[in-house]
Design an enzyme around this catalytic site. Structure first.
Site, short mmCIF file in Angstrom:
data_model
loop_
_atom_site.label_atom_id
_atom_site.label_comp_id
_atom_site.label_asym_id
_atom_site.label_seq_id
_atom_site.Cartn_x
_atom_site.Cartn_y
_atom_site.Cartn_z
N CYS A 84 122.23 34.29 -47.27
CA CYS A 84 121.59 34.77 -46.04
C CYS A 84 120.13 35.12 -46.26
CB CYS A 84 122.35 35.96 -45.47
SG CYS A 84 124.13 35.72 -45.50
N ILE A 210 128.15 34.53 -34.88
CA ILE A 210 127.91 33.24 -35.53
C ILE A 210 126.88 32.50 -34.68
CG2 ILE A 210 128.96 31.03 -36.12
CD1 ILE A 210 131.58 32.66 -36.63
N LYS A 330 122.44 41.67 -35.49
CA LYS A 330 123.57 42.09 -34.66
C LYS A 330 123.50 41.52 -33.24
CE LYS A 330 127.09 44.19 -33.10
NZ LYS A 330 127.27 42.98 -32.28
N HIS A 334 122.33 35.58 -36.08
CA HIS A 334 122.15 35.38 -37.52
C HIS A 334 122.42 33.93 -37.91
CE1 HIS A 334 122.03 35.97 -41.74
NE2 HIS A 334 123.27 36.37 -41.93
#
Ligand code: ZN
Lengths: 388, 129
Positions: A84, A210, A330, A334
């Site tokens: 990430c 997602i 959030k 992401h």
């Protein structure tokens, strides 16, 4: 050593775009970045591209050349993979490339396509950021790993799920008005508390969604910005990176993130600032507990104090240190390989006064971005400052 | 080449040793513990690693209850995973012999090998003492 300016940034919408390939997403973000920068694509000397799960999601490796091709750029192009933190690490490489005089103009960003896979397969793909032998084969998922850290945090410091719900509420609030955000929807603490469990103690509203999306920016040297009379008031003045043991079981503590502590200390020293000088931060809140760990690792809060910072109002838009004014992972979303670069793009806009939430930080001059990979076994931290 | 997946040397040997009731960890001359496969001690780089007996009982230091699994665990949910402190090393595995909701930090456990419900793959399992 030359100073590195952010000449321009571009983002796609972060959301559910399963039909869009990462090369197409990156083409859109990169095109927007070049236009925003007012820089000719022929001037780009190197491309730095972050992506995490291209092999699994798109059966595509070797994505560096594709990223350049997507923008019509004829220059060396390399893909960076650090889970990430892939594009945060790419940004660091790009900054160093300009600083050491190798290039005056570089393009850096990242892209990720995730929603084309069924949820279980996306869960599987994300899990490969963990130790396959000792974590994934034991049934640990990515939310499950952060659940272990959250459980250890509660055990050591106290704090409650309700404290964490305030982080989710804050970040959803911040995303209102962000046209690039996956969620522009207010939530309340009660809704977050009642959401179904993913990996207890983590519930659905503790977790980022997602996301498909891309981010890109053009970085230039001071001299290039002057010669071409660019409107580039923001500089990246500090960069830092840290690593830790990959598996949680091999770490001394589960409630601290030394890779982020190291990256933060290095970036702050590089910029010649202290945590006290920072006006706002974009941190890696893949789960609500991750935001608490991040703001502690960066030295903004003592260990054990970060979890209730949002609840106390200290990290909200009106607080002393607004955190994740973009909406964070959030609420903004992401797209793993794009996240680190998107944080820098958002921060540059926040400081330049061109972000929908810039009014909340009108006098701000120093911002920090924190991008973490896996359970923070990789971290890239950057300091951005207003220099004009 | 064979159609059978290759073993993971070191890791599969570690699981075999647990299954045989003789689990071990790797120890360097400085006394640092680690789990295989290792060429050198990850703490100090020492290359003289010897197999030492893993303590029989460990203590749960963190746990969770997984509801959304990877495909390999689709039929296993909900299940508890835990990190267990055995002294020289920590080990991650699934807690069985307890309702997942009844797992607590501080619980003493022993280590064994089990199979997943989903595919029968073997995995590290902890059972309450
Ligand atoms: Zn050693």
């Amino acid at each position: 050593m030359t100073r590195v300016r952010v000449a321009g940034g571009g983002l796609t919408h972060f959301g559910v775009h399963p039909e869009r390939t990462s090369r197409a997403l990156f083409g859109e973000a990169g095109e927007a970045a070049l236009e925003d920068a007012g820089v000719d694509r022929e001037d780009v000397e190197s491309v730095f591209f972050g992506n995490f799960m291209g092999e699994l999601a798109e059966h595509q490796g070797h994505m560096g050349p594709l990223a350049a091709e997507a923008l019509g750029i004829d220059a060396p192009s390399t893909r960076y993979e650090s889970a990430c933190a892939s594009s945060g690490v790419a940004v660091r490489q790009a900054v160093q490339n300009v600083r050491n005089g190798e290039a005056d103009v570089v393009l850096v960003g990242g892209a990720e396509r995730m929603n084309n896979l069924p949820t279980a397969e996306t869960t599987d793909a994300l899990a490969i950021a963990a130790d396959d032998l000792y974590e994934v084969r034991a049934g640990m998922t990515f939310p499950g790993a952060y659940a272990l850290m959250e459980d250890a945090y509660f055990e050591e410091h106290g704090g409650t799920r309700e404290d964490l719900a305030h982080i989710a509420v804050k970040n959803h609030q911040n995303a209102l008005g962000n046209e690039y955000a996956q969620f522009q929807k207010e939530i309340d603490v009660e809704t977050a508390m009642e959401a179904p469990p993913v990996a207890e103690p983590i519930h659905l509203y503790d977790a980022c969604p997602i996301t498909d999306g891309a981010a890109a920016m053009v970085l230039v040297s001071d001299s290039y910005a002057e010669e071409h009379d660019l409107d580039a008031p923001i500089a990246i003045t500090g960069t830092g990176q840290g690593s830790d043991r990959l598996a949680l079981q091999d770490r001394d503590e589960l409630t601290r993130t030394p890779a982020a502590e190291d990256a933060g200390a290095e970036a702050f020293e590089d910029a010649g600032i202290d945590p006290d000088d920072v006006d706002l931060a974009e941190v890696h809140d893949c789960f609500t507990i991750a935001e608490a760990l991040a703001i502690e690792a960066l030295g903004f809060f003592e260990p054990g104090e970060g979890i209730a910072a949002a609840r106390r109002g200290e990290t909200t838009a009106t607080g002393d240190l607004p955190v994740n004014l973009s909406g964070g992972l959030k609420a903004k979303g992401h797209p793993v390989g794009a996240t680190g670069a998107s944080q820098v793009v958002e921060m540059a806009k926040l400081l330049a006064g061109t972000h929908h939430n810039s009014d909340a930080v009108a006098d701000a001059t120093v911002g920090v971005t924190h991008n973490a990979g896996g359970t923070v076994a990789s971290t890239a931290v950057h300091v951005l400052e207003v220099v004009e | 080449m064979s159609d059978e997946p290759a073993r993971d040397a070191g890791y599969d040997d570690f699981l075999d040793a647990i299954a045989e009731g003789e689990p071990y960890y790797l120890e360097c001359p400085e006394g640092h513990g680690s789990l295989p496969p290792r060429q050198v001690c990850p703490d100090c780089g020492a290359s003289e690693l010897s197999e030492s007996e893993l303590p029989e009982v460990g203590t749960i230091v963190a746990h969770n209850v997984v509801h959304v699994p990877t495909p390999r665990f689709l039929d296993d949910t909900p299940y508890a995973t835990a990190i267990v402190d055995f002294g020289p090393v920590n080990v991650t595995g699934q807690v069985r012999g307890l309702d997942p909701q009844d797992v607590e930090n501080g619980q003493d456990v022993t280590i064994t090998i089990g199979e997943t419900e989903t595919d029968g793959d073997r995995l590290v399992v902890f059972e309450p003492v």
